[in-house]
Design an enzyme around this catalytic site. Sequence first.
Site, PDB file in Angstrom:
ATOM      1  N   ARG A   1     -16.204   3.595   2.279  1.00  0.00           N
ATOM      2  CA  ARG A   1     -14.767   3.784   2.460  1.00  0.00           C
ATOM      3  C   ARG A   1     -14.352   4.147   3.882  1.00  0.00           C
ATOM      4  O   ARG A   1     -13.180   4.262   4.188  1.00  0.00           O
ATOM      5  CB  ARG A   1     -14.271   4.861   1.484  1.00  0.00           C
ATOM      6  CG  ARG A   1     -14.539   4.494   0.023  1.00  0.00           C
ATOM      7  CD  ARG A   1     -14.203   5.627  -0.929  1.00  0.00           C
ATOM      8  NE  ARG A   1     -12.836   6.096  -0.771  1.00  0.00           N
ATOM      9  CZ  ARG A   1     -11.773   5.479  -1.274  1.00  0.00           C
ATOM     10  NH1 ARG A   1     -11.911   4.380  -1.982  1.00  0.00           N
ATOM     11  NH2 ARG A   1     -10.573   5.970  -1.070  1.00  0.00           N
TER      12      ARG A   1
ATOM     13  N   GLU B   1       0.835  -1.200   0.000  1.00  0.00           N
ATOM     14  CA  GLU B   1       0.000   0.000   0.000  1.00  0.00           C
ATOM     15  C   GLU B   1       0.871   1.251   0.000  1.00  0.00           C
ATOM     16  O   GLU B   1       2.089   1.155  -0.014  1.00  0.00           O
ATOM     17  CB  GLU B   1      -0.954  -0.017   1.197  1.00  0.00           C
ATOM     18  CG  GLU B   1      -2.359  -0.495   0.849  1.00  0.00           C
ATOM     19  CD  GLU B   1      -3.043   0.398  -0.190  1.00  0.00           C
ATOM     20  OE1 GLU B   1      -2.638   1.564  -0.351  1.00  0.00           O
ATOM     21  OE2 GLU B   1      -3.996  -0.085  -0.835  1.00  0.00           O
TER      22      GLU B   1
ATOM     23  N   HIS C   1     -12.217  -0.891   3.384  1.00  0.00           N
ATOM     24  CA  HIS C   1     -13.356  -0.562   2.526  1.00  0.00           C
ATOM     25  C   HIS C   1     -14.286  -1.763   2.461  1.00  0.00           C
ATOM     26  O   HIS C   1     -13.818  -2.900   2.359  1.00  0.00           O
ATOM     27  CB  HIS C   1     -12.885  -0.230   1.102  1.00  0.00           C
ATOM     28  CG  HIS C   1     -11.950   0.936   1.033  1.00  0.00           C
ATOM     29  ND1 HIS C   1     -11.171   1.194  -0.062  1.00  0.00           N
ATOM     30  CD2 HIS C   1     -11.676   1.915   1.946  1.00  0.00           C
ATOM     31  CE1 HIS C   1     -10.453   2.292   0.159  1.00  0.00           C
ATOM     32  NE2 HIS C   1     -10.736   2.739   1.380  1.00  0.00           N
TER      33      HIS C   1
ATOM     34  N   GLU D   1     -18.967   1.170  -2.699  1.00  0.00           N
ATOM     35  CA  GLU D   1     -17.822   0.967  -1.814  1.00  0.00           C
ATOM     36  C   GLU D   1     -17.932   1.949  -0.653  1.00  0.00           C
ATOM     37  O   GLU D   1     -17.837   3.160  -0.848  1.00  0.00           O
ATOM     38  CB  GLU D   1     -16.523   1.206  -2.590  1.00  0.00           C
ATOM     39  CG  GLU D   1     -15.271   1.043  -1.747  1.00  0.00           C
ATOM     40  CD  GLU D   1     -14.010   1.560  -2.447  1.00  0.00           C
ATOM     41  OE1 GLU D   1     -14.047   2.663  -3.022  1.00  0.00           O
ATOM     42  OE2 GLU D   1     -13.000   0.837  -2.417  1.00  0.00           O
TER      43      GLU D   1
ATOM     44  N   GLU E   1      -2.021  -4.679   1.535  1.00  0.00           N
ATOM     45  CA  GLU E   1      -3.437  -5.009   1.374  1.00  0.00           C
ATOM     46  C   GLU E   1      -3.535  -6.364   0.682  1.00  0.00           C
ATOM     47  O   GLU E   1      -2.783  -6.647  -0.241  1.00  0.00           O
ATOM     48  CB  GLU E   1      -4.145  -3.936   0.525  1.00  0.00           C
ATOM     49  CG  GLU E   1      -5.607  -4.258   0.221  1.00  0.00           C
ATOM     50  CD  GLU E   1      -6.334  -3.135  -0.548  1.00  0.00           C
ATOM     51  OE1 GLU E   1      -6.152  -1.944  -0.202  1.00  0.00           O
ATOM     52  OE2 GLU E   1      -7.072  -3.469  -1.492  1.00  0.00           O
TER      53      GLU E   1
HETATM   54  P1  ADP Z   1     -10.375  -0.938  -5.165  1.00  0.00           P
HETATM   55  O1  ADP Z   1     -10.519  -0.548  -6.588  1.00  0.00           O
HETATM   56  O2  ADP Z   1     -11.201  -0.090  -4.264  1.00  0.00           O
HETATM   57  O3  ADP Z   1      -8.937  -1.055  -4.722  1.00  0.00           O
HETATM   58  P2  ADP Z   1     -10.397  -3.837  -4.990  1.00  0.00           P
HETATM   59  O4  ADP Z   1     -10.218  -4.349  -6.369  1.00  0.00           O
HETATM   60  O5  ADP Z   1      -9.184  -3.816  -4.107  1.00  0.00           O
HETATM   61  O6  ADP Z   1     -11.067  -2.384  -5.084  1.00  0.00           O
HETATM   62  O7  ADP Z   1     -11.529  -4.669  -4.210  1.00  0.00           O
HETATM   63  C1  ADP Z   1     -12.794  -4.822  -4.738  1.00  0.00           C
HETATM   64  C2  ADP Z   1     -13.587  -5.784  -3.875  1.00  0.00           C
HETATM   65  O8  ADP Z   1     -14.964  -5.744  -4.317  1.00  0.00           O
HETATM   66  C3  ADP Z   1     -13.151  -7.242  -3.992  1.00  0.00           C
HETATM   67  O9  ADP Z   1     -13.194  -7.853  -2.720  1.00  0.00           O
HETATM   68  C4  ADP Z   1     -14.237  -7.840  -4.913  1.00  0.00           C
HETATM   69  O10 ADP Z   1     -14.429  -9.243  -4.747  1.00  0.00           O
HETATM   70  C5  ADP Z   1     -15.440  -7.067  -4.445  1.00  0.00           C
HETATM   71  N1  ADP Z   1     -16.600  -7.124  -5.342  1.00  0.00           N
HETATM   72  C6  ADP Z   1     -16.652  -7.317  -6.677  1.00  0.00           C
HETATM   73  N2  ADP Z   1     -17.935  -7.374  -7.110  1.00  0.00           N
HETATM   74  C7  ADP Z   1     -18.729  -7.209  -6.022  1.00  0.00           C
HETATM   75  C8  ADP Z   1     -20.130  -7.178  -5.798  1.00  0.00           C
HETATM   76  N3  ADP Z   1     -21.000  -7.317  -6.790  1.00  0.00           N
HETATM   77  N4  ADP Z   1     -20.568  -7.006  -4.536  1.00  0.00           N
HETATM   78  C9  ADP Z   1     -19.709  -6.840  -3.511  1.00  0.00           C
HETATM   79  N5  ADP Z   1     -18.384  -6.856  -3.663  1.00  0.00           N
HETATM   80  C10 ADP Z   1     -17.886  -7.043  -4.897  1.00  0.00           C
HETATM   81 MG    MG Z   2     -11.140   0.292  -2.188  1.00  0.00          MG
HETATM   82 MG    MG Z   3      -6.195   0.077  -0.255  1.00  0.00          MG
HETATM   83 MG    MG Z   4      -8.132  -2.092  -2.989  1.00  0.00          MG
END
Ligand code: ADP
Ligand code: MG
Ligand code: MG
Ligand code: MG
Length: 442
Positions: A333, A187, A243, A331, A194
């Site tokens: 946050r 991070e 988050h 999301e 993370e």
């Molecule tokens: P960021 O872009 O905020 O860094 P991440 O890619 O690190 O996001 O994390 C996204 C999270 O959202 C993952 O845990 C993923 O499995 C989850 N996710 C994806 N689709 C859904 C959904 N439909 N409902 C809830 N969570 C989801």
């Molecule tokens: Mg995030």
């Molecule tokens: Mg992060």
């Molecule tokens: Mg993330």
Amino acid sequence: AQLSNDDVRSLARDLGVKFIRLQFTDIFGVLKNVSITVEQLDKALDGELMFDGSSIEGFVRIEESDMYLRPDPNTFAVFPWRPRDGAVARLICDIYNPDGTPFAGDPRFVLRKAVAEAAEMGYTMNVGPEAEFFLFHVDNDGRPTTITQDRAGYFDLTPVDLGENARRDMVLTLDQMGFEIEASHHEVAPGQHEIDFKYSDALDIADKVVTFKFVVRTIAQRHGLHATFMPKPVFGIAGSGMHLNQSLMKNGENAFFDPGADMQLSDIAMYYIGGLMKHAKAVSAITNPTVNSYKRLVSGYEAPVYIAWSSRNRSPLIRVPAKRGMSTRIELRSPDPSCNPYLALAVSLKSGLDGIKNQIRPPRSCDRNIYEMTPEERDAEGIGNLPTSLEEAMRELNRDEVVKEALGSHVHRRFTEAKEIEWHRYSTQVHPWEIEEYLSKY
Ligand code: ADP
Ligand code: MG
Ligand code: MG
Ligand code: MG
Ligand code: MG
């Protein structure tokens, strides 16, 4: 996959399990263990094992202390870091009163109630958590420090990065325990990491978050490091958040997705956002439950300060990531990993459902950098502030009937009592900052 008690019995036999840890959390999300040998497994699976509830913070008084553990067979997992011979497994348990009713102070029960209410309305909550943590050095006496791995690397002559190695080991271990890891990365802050795993239903994810923290700490220790989920361990660098990506499913489809709607977000998604925003202040007491949590919720580090939502930028409380279809989600946050995930998901879900039931529309989305807006501009857009201290958050909690109802009176009362003491202990301390600021000045 749904497991039965018989599945657990045969798995334990086939995997040579010798010891079983029966796990649950107290109202602060601290993991508790009752260790048994495999000979007691039948008794445990039948819900006949008892423990003394008065020894657990926030549970019950001495005179009503007998509690029963009912293991959830779906949570069976073997600890991969323990020897194959005489293997150790765990089961997460629900807690019951002697009269066979669920114990109101069990955080897992609090979440089960919220999930059941959603189910009555036809919804399943899906959650994807993004838990951040720091890896710190321990001193010669084995006590954790706030010296980060990366910075220590400057003095360190080891060619490999201990932190990256530990994280790789964590990912492998979690994978063996049934986690579907989607990403793992360093991070922004030195020593901060993370690990993201795939979303699932709320109860499964709360169990996984508890397991995740336990695994990360255990593996860090085996690498001679200390992992911490404290929200803001070091002043001046980013804190650790968690988050919570959330969506609702209905009849096998993502209820937040509507291809014909504005931004392709359904009315349900909008109401859910509206509910979360309406209850955001009270929810903070649960998603950001420590004195230290509010040292993270300050401007300048991508942590939210204002109650707003956006599809574009990362400064508001709620972001709607660009993905649509099954990935349509919001999301949240604000949460940090010091929260009890069962309670955090319960109050989030109940707030969203309140939005749906009462058709609460959020204010329009805010795609500007909120930190650069004047207070007048924020007022005009209806953008409020998150609480700036645990004390303020507790005050908000105590006047939010929806969030209080989500917790139930037992958890609400015990949580409030404990947090009032915590706040009092903190606010009557004389902190190093005050000494530095005032001692020579006055
Ligand atoms: P960021 O872009 O905020 O860094 P991440 O890619 O690190 O996001 O994390 C996204 C999270 O959202 C993952 O845990 C993923 O499995 C989850 N996710 C994806 N689709 C859904 C959904 N439909 N409902 C809830 N969570 C989801
Ligand atoms: Mg995030
Ligand atoms: Mg992060
Ligand atoms: Mg993330
Ligand atoms: Mg990512």
